[in-house]
Design a protein around this motif. Structure first.
Motif, PDB file in Angstrom:
ATOM      1  N   LEU A 331      43.316  92.012 -40.036  1.00 29.61           N
ATOM      2  CA  LEU A 331      43.905  93.308 -40.394  1.00 29.61           C
ATOM      3  C   LEU A 331      45.110  93.598 -39.507  1.00 29.61           C
ATOM      4  CD1 LEU A 331      43.862  95.967 -41.981  1.00 29.61           C
ATOM      5  CD2 LEU A 331      42.258  96.849 -40.255  1.00 29.61           C
ATOM      6  N   VAL A 332      44.971  93.326 -38.215  1.00 31.48           N
ATOM      7  CA  VAL A 332      46.091  93.536 -37.290  1.00 31.48           C
ATOM      8  C   VAL A 332      47.271  92.654 -37.671  1.00 31.48           C
ATOM      9  CG1 VAL A 332      46.847  93.310 -34.888  1.00 31.48           C
ATOM     10  CG2 VAL A 332      44.589  94.283 -35.400  1.00 31.48           C
ATOM     11  N   MET A 333      47.000  91.403 -38.022  1.00 33.37           N
ATOM     12  CA  MET A 333      48.071  90.499 -38.451  1.00 33.37           C
ATOM     13  C   MET A 333      48.872  91.097 -39.597  1.00 33.37           C
ATOM     14  SD  MET A 333      46.303  86.718 -38.515  1.00 33.37           S
ATOM     15  CE  MET A 333      47.747  86.018 -39.331  1.00 33.37           C
ATOM     16  N   LEU A 334      48.171  91.544 -40.635  1.00 32.05           N
ATOM     17  CA  LEU A 334      48.849  92.035 -41.831  1.00 32.05           C
ATOM     18  C   LEU A 334      49.628  93.321 -41.548  1.00 32.05           C
ATOM     19  CD1 LEU A 334      46.237  91.448 -44.676  1.00 32.05           C
ATOM     20  CD2 LEU A 334      47.860  89.859 -43.681  1.00 32.05           C
ATOM     21  N   ALA A 335      49.098  94.152 -40.645  1.00 28.30           N
ATOM     22  CA  ALA A 335      49.756  95.427 -40.357  1.00 28.30           C
ATOM     23  C   ALA A 335      50.933  95.278 -39.402  1.00 28.30           C
ATOM     24  CB  ALA A 335      48.744  96.418 -39.777  1.00 28.30           C
ATOM     25  N   THR A 336      50.898  94.260 -38.528  1.00 28.30           N
ATOM     26  CA  THR A 336      51.969  94.079 -37.542  1.00 28.30           C
ATOM     27  C   THR A 336      53.002  93.047 -37.964  1.00 28.30           C
ATOM     28  OG1 THR A 336      50.719  92.385 -36.329  1.00 28.30           O
ATOM     29  CG2 THR A 336      50.413  94.691 -35.642  1.00 28.30           C
ATOM     30  N   GLY A 337      52.686  92.239 -38.988  1.00 29.89           N
ATOM     31  CA  GLY A 337      53.603  91.188 -39.410  1.00 29.89           C
ATOM     32  C   GLY A 337      53.457  89.892 -38.652  1.00 29.89           C
ATOM     33  N   ALA A 338      52.367  89.732 -37.884  1.00 31.22           N
ATOM     34  CA  ALA A 338      52.129  88.475 -37.173  1.00 31.22           C
ATOM     35  C   ALA A 338      51.876  87.349 -38.173  1.00 31.22           C
ATOM     36  CB  ALA A 338      50.945  88.613 -36.225  1.00 31.22           C
ATOM     37  N   ARG A 339      52.246  86.142 -37.782  1.00 32.54           N
ATOM     38  CA  ARG A 339      52.105  84.982 -38.671  1.00 32.54           C
ATOM     39  C   ARG A 339      50.831  84.182 -38.407  1.00 32.54           C
ATOM     40  NH1 ARG A 339      55.567  84.874 -42.900  1.00 32.54           N
ATOM     41  NH2 ARG A 339      55.735  82.598 -42.857  1.00 32.54           N
ATOM     42  N   ARG A 340      50.299  84.312 -37.192  1.00 32.24           N
ATOM     43  CA  ARG A 340      49.119  83.521 -36.815  1.00 32.24           C
ATOM     44  C   ARG A 340      48.153  84.428 -36.052  1.00 32.24           C
ATOM     45  NH1 ARG A 340      53.132  81.126 -34.430  1.00 32.24           N
ATOM     46  NH2 ARG A 340      52.138  81.352 -32.386  1.00 32.24           N
ATOM     47  N   ILE A 341      46.877  84.120 -36.159  1.00 30.40           N
ATOM     48  CA  ILE A 341      45.868  84.948 -35.527  1.00 30.40           C
ATOM     49  C   ILE A 341      46.000  84.933 -34.012  1.00 30.40           C
ATOM     50  CG2 ILE A 341      44.079  83.157 -35.422  1.00 30.40           C
ATOM     51  CD1 ILE A 341      42.048  85.373 -36.212  1.00 30.40           C
ATOM     52  N   ASP A 342      46.431  83.817 -33.431  1.00 24.16           N
ATOM     53  CA  ASP A 342      46.525  83.786 -31.967  1.00 24.16           C
ATOM     54  C   ASP A 342      47.620  84.706 -31.434  1.00 24.16           C
ATOM     55  OD1 ASP A 342      48.748  82.286 -32.668  1.00 24.16           O
ATOM     56  OD2 ASP A 342      48.031  80.429 -31.745  1.00 24.16           O
ATOM     57  N   GLN A 343      48.525  85.165 -32.289  1.00 24.49           N
ATOM     58  CA  GLN A 343      49.539  86.110 -31.850  1.00 24.49           C
ATOM     59  C   GLN A 343      48.968  87.497 -31.595  1.00 24.49           C
ATOM     60  OE1 GLN A 343      52.238  85.303 -35.294  1.00 24.49           O
ATOM     61  NE2 GLN A 343      53.834  85.107 -33.743  1.00 24.49           N
ATOM     62  N   VAL A 344      47.795  87.808 -32.157  1.00 26.39           N
ATOM     63  CA  VAL A 344      47.212  89.135 -31.985  1.00 26.39           C
ATOM     64  C   VAL A 344      45.970  89.108 -31.099  1.00 26.39           C
ATOM     65  CG1 VAL A 344      48.134  89.902 -34.205  1.00 26.39           C
ATOM     66  CG2 VAL A 344      45.794  89.024 -34.084  1.00 26.39           C
ATOM     67  N   LEU A 345      45.725  87.992 -30.410  1.00 30.10           N
ATOM     68  CA  LEU A 345      44.618  87.872 -29.466  1.00 30.10           C
ATOM     69  C   LEU A 345      45.183  87.923 -28.052  1.00 30.10           C
ATOM     70  CD1 LEU A 345      42.652  84.934 -31.144  1.00 30.10           C
ATOM     71  CD2 LEU A 345      42.277  87.391 -31.439  1.00 30.10           C
ATOM     72  N   TRP A 346      44.676  88.806 -27.216  1.00 30.43           N
ATOM     73  CA  TRP A 346      45.213  88.947 -25.865  1.00 30.43           C
ATOM     74  C   TRP A 346      45.127  87.645 -25.076  1.00 30.43           C
ATOM     75  CZ3 TRP A 346      48.058  92.599 -23.501  1.00 30.43           C
ATOM     76  CH2 TRP A 346      48.191  93.849 -24.130  1.00 30.43           C
ATOM     77  N   ALA A 347      44.017  86.932 -25.211  1.00 30.27           N
ATOM     78  CA  ALA A 347      43.863  85.663 -24.478  1.00 30.27           C
ATOM     79  C   ALA A 347      43.163  84.665 -25.383  1.00 30.27           C
ATOM     80  CB  ALA A 347      43.069  85.880 -23.190  1.00 30.27           C
ATOM     81  N   PRO A 348      43.903  83.893 -26.175  1.00 25.47           N
ATOM     82  CA  PRO A 348      43.296  82.956 -27.121  1.00 25.47           C
ATOM     83  C   PRO A 348      42.451  81.890 -26.427  1.00 25.47           C
ATOM     84  CG  PRO A 348      45.630  83.285 -27.597  1.00 25.47           C
ATOM     85  CD  PRO A 348      45.381  83.912 -26.267  1.00 25.47           C
TER      86      PRO A 348
END
Length: 354
Positions: A331-348
């Protein structure tokens, strides 16, 4: 001598973190907004144990195994949970009526743009309410995430979805007719049994691949992934409802048609966001379904997971309820425009298997 391949900078590199930070701050803002939503709806936020005797009993979910040692060094098998579902249902049996949980969950064999071995699942339950109430929760939550990020459209790759438009709701059977020209329920009987050969013939008629060792469930998944999912959540949110009962091990059968169950999934931009149920509370039927799932897991992967006997005991006194799990990071990806899930994880999670 082979040329060396440049290694990507780790996520903690200051320049990489600077690029990711707007997505991460957006994540925090969305999480705060959703917590506010659940507080206004009189939910209690709960926190469940990660270590469980059973990680879940779905055939195609893979867990991380570990063991607990007693004070005298005796070992007992444990797993990192794939969902907080079992613990949440025990809390409903204990007397809680509206609960929500942001849980770190763990799934093995999963890594990619939309998958990560450790991610955050938002799960919530309403007792005494139909599963349609969860659909409305999802519609409001998706819109709230977009509103929080001050965006009018959700996006992923080339797809776009208006989070404020009225959702599309269609049954799985209608989706198969519309997008694959297949009469799915013609291969499902009133007792939930399936006709593999009928579905295979329908697929061959439409030029789809069928292997000799494919079971009905394999064929169902192939049509869903290849023909149906690419059309879901395009332009507006899609609620895909009434899954065949054999594809809804944790959901109660529909009162209108015993071939289907009270299970739905929510899609935006072709991405699955949430999976909801009118919860099954019959412990005998639940055991039977778990055993079927584990037999399928044994057939395909050569392993099984224990059945949580405490859960079955809890189901016997659990009230009627509806529950849902939403992939918060997606959900965060789609709302922020991130392309990959690791971009929205503080520490992948560190890369492995390289």
């Amino acid at each position: 001598m082979k040329p060396s391949i440049a290694k990507a900078s780790p996520w903690w590199t200051p320049s990489v973190h600077a690029d990711r930070r707007p997505f991460l701050i957006g994540r925090n803002r969305i999480q705060a907004a959703l917590r506010g939503y659940f507080a206004r709806e009189d939910f209690i936020e709960v926190d469940t144990a990660t270590l469980q005797v059973s990680p879940g009993n779905e055939a195609h979910l893979h867990a991380f195994a570990t063991e607990a040692l007693t004070t005298d060094g005796q070992a007992a098998p444990f797993y990192l949970h794939t969902s907080p579902e079992f613990a949440c249902k025990k809390l409903l049996a204990a007397g809680e009526e509206r609960i929500a949980c942001f849980a770190h969950v763990y799934r093995n064999r999963e890594r990619g743009p939309l998958h990560h071995p450790e991610f955050t699942m938002l799960e919530w339950y309403r007792t005494g309410e139909s599963y349609e109430s969860l659909m409305m929760d999802c519609v409001r939550i998706v819109a709230l995430a977009a509103e929080t990020m001050q965006t009018t459209m959700l996006g992923y790759r080339e797809a776009a979805c208006d989070p404020f438009a009225g959702p599309e709701r269609l049954s799985v059977a209608e989706a198969f007719r519309r997008h694959a020209d297949i009469d799915l329920l013609a291969s499902v009987s009133a007792d939930g049994s399936t006709d593999r050969d009928h579905l295979a013939d329908e697929m061959r008629r439409n030029g789809m691949r069928v292997a000799e060792d494919d079971q009905w469930a394999d064929l169902f998944s192939r049509v869903l992934v290849e023909k149906v999912e690419p059309h879901l959540g395009m332009g507006r949110v899609t609620i895909l409802d009434e899954y065949p009962v054999c594809e809804a091990a944790l959901a109660r059968p529909s009162a209108a048609d015993p071939r289907v169950a009270e299970r739905f999934e929510v899609y935006a931009c072709g991405v699955e966001l949430a999976n909801g149920f009118g919860e099954l509370t019959d412990p005998v039927e639940q055991r039977r379904r778990f055993e079927i799932e584990m037999a399928e897991k044994k057939r395909i992967y050569g392993e099984t997971y224990p059945i949580d006997e405490d859960l079955l005991d809890a189901l016997a006194i659990m009230p009627d309820a509806s529950g849902i799990a939403l992939g918060f990071d997606r959900l965060v990806m789609l709302a922020t425009g991130a392309r990959r899930i690791d971009q929205v994880l503080w520490a992948p999670v560190a890369e492995y298997g390289q």
